[in-house]
Design an enzyme around this catalytic site. Structure first.
Site: not given
Ligand code: GAL
Length: 533
Positions: A266, A332
């Site tokens: 990520d 998200d």
């Molecule tokens: C976001 C991601 C989510 C989740 C989250 C965790 O950036 O898109 O799916 O993993 O971080 O902090």
């Protein structure tokens, strides 16, 4: 991602039949009437049915693990004809393990057989030894949208148990994935999250909620399932836990030592390492993923690589070239603001645009399936609540994801699955659309304010078609066979498991508000093809 809200930083028998004689008889179908449907699908039959993909990729010399997904009464006995040397099948559980001794890149053609007191089923299965993994979209469960910063060893083991007991694994769900927050968190007051980020060798430590990562993945593997985890190329994860920056090789070594099979990577705080303009895009965006992709490929175990950077730099055009098996195409889903339609629609519409870039081993990822009890991504401390999506919307969600050959990860509360949610998640004929071995993502046939139509060619010559009603009223949606590029077809309703007739020029259905009619148009005798039902 810099712009994100702070909360986030944180038939049995084969029937052969000619179409010509019956083609003219039906031009319209009976669809659902208005109102909201309940459970549409009959329970799986007691006779064995082998589900899941018909093709599976593994790199030469890497451990192989596959639990044959099958519904039907237990006890069931499994057999596999043509099993390559080095693999062994547990006849009672249907779990195949081992390491294929022949290191030559090639396909192994198998027949899987399942039998119980009520009958027997068999299906071809191809194991492809080569460089490609995830030849069909990965399926599983991810804890993020329910447990946020609270994942634990206990939770993941329980999730694995439920994946088996709920029948999810019998439908092909396989990965039990930890999202963010398995590491320590700098500056935290929570005693479970304090302590050194890394050990004396520089290897990352799990936090105290994960006292024995290897023990946990061994347990998940003992059930024939796989384990995944998450980190970031930046110094911190999105929820501000320790991440992999400048420790990439060590972290991969650690994940291998622990026995993980899937990595979600990520972007998040990498934005600080490589701010916009610090290097030309897309090179700036690709660099950390190329580094990780190359490291993963060298490992003595297969790790599926999921890129999470919200679609920046048109990731779908280069995700596969840096070693990615899937890439999130949008922000998200849990934060997506719905207007007239709930957020999954706009995510789905955008993801649908990129169909040309999906294929076996490389998939567009529109994020997780959020139904059942789900937490609030805008306030991660809020207790999970039942989804506000209507039944029609939930059927639309799952249908759209299956047509788009999306990775299917449930991220609602797996510990509180109700019959309706399971009915949406566990429909073998719908999942077969997603898992089809051609690996073609549906093309957009039509997109208006009121209608969305997707069509996905399948390996046996069938076409899966989704008629989505985006309007506020029940509506009849029609699609011409010419628009779909096919001749007369026999049509099967995949949510109700009903053959609805043979259609020559046009198929139409009455579809409820925000609902879907998902059908398979089965290939006919034209072009020498026979059709199966
Ligand atoms: C976001 C991601 C989510 C989740 C989250 C965790 O950036 O898109 O799916 O993993 O971080 O902090």
């Amino acid at each position: 991602m810099a712009t994100r809200p702070r909360s986030l930083l944180l038939l049995p028998a084969l029937v052969f039949l000619g179409l010509a004689g019956v083609a003219a008889q039906a031009t319209r179908s009976e669809g659902q009437a208005g109102g909201e449907p309940g459970i549409l699908t009959p329970p799986p039959p007691p006779t064995p049915r082998i589900n899941g993909p018909s093709v599976y990729g593994v790199r030469p010399g890497r451990p192989f693990l596959y639990r044959i997904p099958a519904t039907g009464d237990r006890p069931m006995r499994f057999r596999a004809e043509g099993l390559p040397a080095g693999l062994a099948l547990d006849e009672a559980t249907g779990i195949v393990r081992g390491t294929i001794t022949d290191l030559t890149p090639r396909s192994h053609e198998l027949t899987l057989i399942a039998s119980n007191a009520r009958g027997r089923a068999s299906r071809p299965f191809r194991i492809v030894v080569g460089d490609a993994l995830a030849l069909t979209p990965p399926m599983g469960w991810n804890d993020w949208y329910t447990f946020y910063e609270q994942p634990s060893d206990e939770l993941m083991r329980k999730a694995a148990d439920i994946m088996i007991s709920s029948g999810m694994a019998d439908h092909g769900y396989q990965y039990v994935n930890i999202d963010d927050a398995w590491m320590g968190k700098p500056g935290s007051n929570d005693p479970a999250l304090t302590g050194p980020a890394r050990d004396e060798r520089g290897m990352i430590n799990a936090n105290r909620r994960f006292p024995d990562m290897k023990g946990m993945t061994d347990y998940i593997h003992s059930l024939g399932l796989k384990a995944g985890l998450y980190t970031s190329p930046g110094p911190l994860t999105c929820a501000d836990f320790h991440a992999s920056h400048e420790h990439e090789a060590q972290d991969v070594a650690r994940f291998v030592e622990w026995g993980f099979d899937f990595l979600k990577y990520d972007w998040c705080s990498y934005e600080k390492v490589a701010p916009k303009g610090s290097a030309p895009d897309p090179e700036r965006l690709q660099k950390p993923y190329r580094l990780m992709g190359a490291l993963l490929k060298e490992q003595p175990r297969d790790i599926v690589f999921n890129l999470c950077q919200y679609g920046m730099g048109d990731v779908w055009t280069w995700g596969a070239s840096v070693g990615g098996h899937s890439w999130r195409t949008t922000g998200d889903l849990g934060l997506e603001k719905g207007q007239r339609l709930p957020g999954f629609y706009s995510i789905g519409f955008r993801n649908a645009e990129h169909s040309a870039f999906a294929g076996p081993g490389h998939w567009n990822d529109p994020d997780y399936i959020l139904i059942g009890y789900v937490g609030n991504a805008h306030d991660i401390n809020e207790a999970p609540k039942p989804t506000t999506l209507t039944p029609n919307e939930q059927y639309s969600y799952m249908s759209m994801w299956a047509l788009m050959a999306a990775p299917l990860f449930y991220s609602g509360d797996i510990t509180r699955l109700d019959p309706f949610t399971l009915n949406v998640l566990n429909n073998a004929e719908v999942i077969a659309v997603d898992q089809d071995s051609l690996g073609i993502q549906a093309r957009i046939v039509r997109k208006t304010d009121d209608e969305f139509v997707l069509a996905k060619p399948l390996e046996d010559g069938s076409l899966a078609v989704g008629l989505f009603n985006l309007s506020e009223e029940t509506r009849t949606i029609a699609v011409r066979m010419a628009e779909l590029g096919v001749g007369p077809r026999r049509v099967r309703d995949l949510w109700r498991w009903k053959d609805v007739g043979v259609f020559a020029d046009e198929y139409s259905a009455s579809v409820g508000r925000h609902g879907v009619m998902l059908v398979r148009m089965e290939a006919g005798p034209r072009g020498g093809q026979r059709f199966r039902m």
